[in-house]
Design a protein around this motif. Structure first.
Motif, PDB file in Angstrom:
ATOM      1  N   ALA A 170       0.843  -1.192   0.000  1.00 10.57           N
ATOM      2  CA  ALA A 170       0.000   0.000   0.000  1.00 10.57           C
ATOM      3  C   ALA A 170       0.884   1.250   0.000  1.00 10.57           C
ATOM      4  N   VAL A 171       0.402   2.305  -0.648  1.00 13.93           N
ATOM      5  CA  VAL A 171       1.149   3.556  -0.770  1.00 13.93           C
ATOM      6  C   VAL A 171       0.508   4.605   0.141  1.00 13.93           C
ATOM      7  N   PRO A 172       1.187   4.968   1.233  1.00 12.88           N
ATOM      8  CA  PRO A 172       0.633   5.994   2.124  1.00 12.88           C
ATOM      9  C   PRO A 172       0.929   7.401   1.605  1.00 12.88           C
ATOM     10  N   ASP A 173       0.217   8.370   2.117  1.00 13.29           N
ATOM     11  CA  ASP A 173       0.486   9.795   1.896  1.00 13.29           C
ATOM     12  C   ASP A 173       0.306  10.277   0.462  1.00 13.29           C
ATOM     13  N   ALA A 174      -0.491   9.577  -0.333  1.00 14.88           N
ATOM     14  CA  ALA A 174      -0.832  10.097  -1.654  1.00 14.88           C
ATOM     15  C   ALA A 174      -1.843  11.222  -1.458  1.00 14.88           C
ATOM     16  N   VAL A 175      -1.910  12.117  -2.415  1.00 16.39           N
ATOM     17  CA  VAL A 175      -2.876  13.211  -2.353  1.00 16.39           C
ATOM     18  C   VAL A 175      -3.946  12.937  -3.408  1.00 16.39           C
ATOM     19  N   ILE A 176      -5.129  12.578  -2.942  1.00 20.47           N
ATOM     20  CA  ILE A 176      -6.255  12.329  -3.846  1.00 20.47           C
ATOM     21  C   ILE A 176      -6.871  13.692  -4.140  1.00 20.47           C
ATOM     22  N   PHE A 177      -6.844  14.117  -5.394  1.00 19.64           N
ATOM     23  CA  PHE A 177      -7.334  15.453  -5.695  1.00 19.64           C
ATOM     24  C   PHE A 177      -8.543  15.455  -6.622  1.00 19.64           C
ATOM     25  N   THR A 178      -8.924  14.310  -7.165  1.00 20.55           N
ATOM     26  CA  THR A 178     -10.114  14.234  -8.001  1.00 20.55           C
ATOM     27  C   THR A 178     -10.894  12.985  -7.645  1.00 20.55           C
ATOM     28  N   THR A 179     -12.177  13.144  -7.438  1.00 22.57           N
ATOM     29  CA  THR A 179     -13.057  12.001  -7.235  1.00 22.57           C
ATOM     30  C   THR A 179     -14.353  12.261  -7.991  1.00 22.57           C
ATOM     31  N   ARG A 180     -14.918  11.201  -8.522  1.00 20.32           N
ATOM     32  CA  ARG A 180     -16.219  11.288  -9.194  1.00 20.32           C
ATOM     33  C   ARG A 180     -16.928   9.963  -8.991  1.00 20.32           C
ATOM     34  N   MET A 181     -18.160  10.047  -8.541  1.00 17.20           N
ATOM     35  CA  MET A 181     -18.986   8.864  -8.346  1.00 17.20           C
ATOM     36  C   MET A 181     -20.197   9.012  -9.262  1.00 17.20           C
ATOM     37  N   ASP A 182     -20.358   8.043 -10.186  1.00 15.87           N
ATOM     38  CA  ASP A 182     -21.514   8.097 -11.083  1.00 15.87           C
ATOM     39  C   ASP A 182     -22.044   6.685 -11.333  1.00 15.87           C
ATOM     40  N   MET A 183     -23.190   6.619 -11.999  1.00 18.92           N
ATOM     41  CA  MET A 183     -23.838   5.334 -12.251  1.00 18.92           C
ATOM     42  C   MET A 183     -23.594   4.836 -13.687  1.00 18.92           C
ATOM     43  N   ALA A 184     -22.405   5.074 -14.210  1.00 13.83           N
ATOM     44  CA  ALA A 184     -22.071   4.625 -15.562  1.00 13.83           C
ATOM     45  C   ALA A 184     -22.299   3.127 -15.769  1.00 13.83           C
ATOM     46  N   PRO A 185     -22.026   2.257 -14.778  1.00 14.46           N
ATOM     47  CA  PRO A 185     -22.267   0.821 -15.001  1.00 14.46           C
ATOM     48  C   PRO A 185     -23.741   0.488 -15.272  1.00 14.46           C
ATOM     49  N   GLU A 186     -24.637   1.374 -14.867  1.00 13.01           N
ATOM     50  CA  GLU A 186     -26.068   1.173 -15.093  1.00 13.01           C
ATOM     51  C   GLU A 186     -26.555   1.962 -16.309  1.00 13.01           C
ATOM     52  N   GLY A 187     -25.611   2.555 -17.062  1.00 11.99           N
ATOM     53  CA  GLY A 187     -25.975   3.339 -18.241  1.00 11.99           C
ATOM     54  C   GLY A 187     -26.451   4.742 -17.898  1.00 11.99           C
ATOM     55  N   MET A 188     -26.170   5.205 -16.684  1.00 12.93           N
ATOM     56  CA  MET A 188     -26.612   6.534 -16.246  1.00 12.93           C
ATOM     57  C   MET A 188     -25.410   7.350 -15.767  1.00 12.93           C
ATOM     58  N   GLU A 189     -24.475   7.621 -16.668  1.00 14.37           N
ATOM     59  CA  GLU A 189     -23.254   8.331 -16.315  1.00 14.37           C
ATOM     60  C   GLU A 189     -23.532   9.724 -15.754  1.00 14.37           C
ATOM     61  N   MET A 190     -24.621  10.336 -16.156  1.00 17.67           N
ATOM     62  CA  MET A 190     -24.949  11.680 -15.688  1.00 17.67           C
ATOM     63  C   MET A 190     -25.479  11.681 -14.254  1.00 17.67           C
ATOM     64  N   MET A 191     -25.846  10.505 -13.727  1.00 19.06           N
ATOM     65  CA  MET A 191     -26.326  10.396 -12.339  1.00 19.06           C
ATOM     66  C   MET A 191     -25.097  10.347 -11.436  1.00 19.06           C
ATOM     67  N   THR A 192     -24.824  11.450 -10.763  1.00 15.63           N
ATOM     68  CA  THR A 192     -23.639  11.551  -9.910  1.00 15.63           C
ATOM     69  C   THR A 192     -24.061  11.818  -8.471  1.00 15.63           C
ATOM     70  N   THR A 193     -23.123  11.657  -7.579  1.00 14.37           N
ATOM     71  CA  THR A 193     -23.336  11.987  -6.181  1.00 14.37           C
ATOM     72  C   THR A 193     -22.034  12.569  -5.634  1.00 14.37           C
ATOM     73  N   PRO A 194     -22.124  13.539  -4.728  1.00 15.04           N
ATOM     74  CA  PRO A 194     -20.901  14.135  -4.171  1.00 15.04           C
ATOM     75  C   PRO A 194     -20.095  13.129  -3.349  1.00 15.04           C
ATOM     76  N   VAL A 195     -18.799  13.348  -3.329  1.00 14.41           N
ATOM     77  CA  VAL A 195     -17.869  12.505  -2.569  1.00 14.41           C
ATOM     78  C   VAL A 195     -17.041  13.423  -1.685  1.00 14.41           C
ATOM     79  N   GLU A 196     -16.909  13.074  -0.418  1.00 16.11           N
ATOM     80  CA  GLU A 196     -16.053  13.867   0.468  1.00 16.11           C
ATOM     81  C   GLU A 196     -15.084  12.941   1.201  1.00 16.11           C
ATOM     82  N   ALA A 197     -13.890  13.438   1.435  1.00 15.37           N
ATOM     83  CA  ALA A 197     -12.858  12.652   2.116  1.00 15.37           C
ATOM     84  C   ALA A 197     -13.282  12.369   3.548  1.00 15.37           C
ATOM     85  N   ALA A 198     -12.959  11.185   4.014  1.00 12.15           N
ATOM     86  CA  ALA A 198     -13.197  10.783   5.404  1.00 12.15           C
ATOM     87  C   ALA A 198     -11.870  10.309   5.980  1.00 12.15           C
TER      88      ALA A 198
END
Length: 138
Positions: A65-93
């Motif tokens: 595993a690689v520690p201390d990476a900086v995740i700067f882009t996230t996107r959650m969408d329903m592309a596997p269901e054919g609904m790529e435009m259906m997105t939801t916000p993602v926040e770091a925890a």
């Protein structure tokens, strides 16, 4: 004359040593973005608000595993269901395990969700990108 021969010999030896050092350093393997991979800690997630998603960033060359990476882009969408435009916000925890990155999101619908990520790894000039498919279940 003896001093001149010695200087030429010393110079030739120094050049040979420099050549060996340069050639030796050229064989040192540098990491590239494709040497890293995001993996889901679990592909099954709970549908609803505030669902926790954890991913692990792995160095494929070592399997660690690689520690201390900086995740700067996230996107959650329903592309596997054919609904790529259906997105939801993602926040770091917060995550307590090195190399594991956690996020909160609202899975408003059951089904397949695509999680796209981009990160910077320390010492790596290229951006590491990945896509994971998750299944939200009620």
């Amino acid at each position: 004359m003896r001093s001149e021969i010695m200087n030429k010999t010393s110079f030739s030896g120094a050049m040979l040593l420099a050549g060996v050092l340069i050639a030796g350093s050229a064989t040192v393997s540098l990491a590239a973005a494709q040497d890293y991979e995001f993996q889901s800690v679990s592909t099954e997630v709970k549908q609803g608000q505030g669902s926790l998603v954890s991913v692990r960033l792995i160095d494929k060359r070592t399997g660690k595993a690689v520690p201390d990476a900086v995740i700067f882009t996230t996107r959650m969408d329903m592309a596997p269901e054919g609904m790529e435009m259906m997105t939801t916000p993602v926040e770091a925890a917060t995550s307590t395990e090195p190399g594991v990155y956690s996020f909160k999101t609202d899975f408003t619908m059951a089904g397949g969700w695509r999680f796209k990520l981009a990160a910077k790894v320390q010492g790596e000039p290229d951006t590491v990108q990945g896509e994971l498919v998750l299944k939200a279940a009620p």
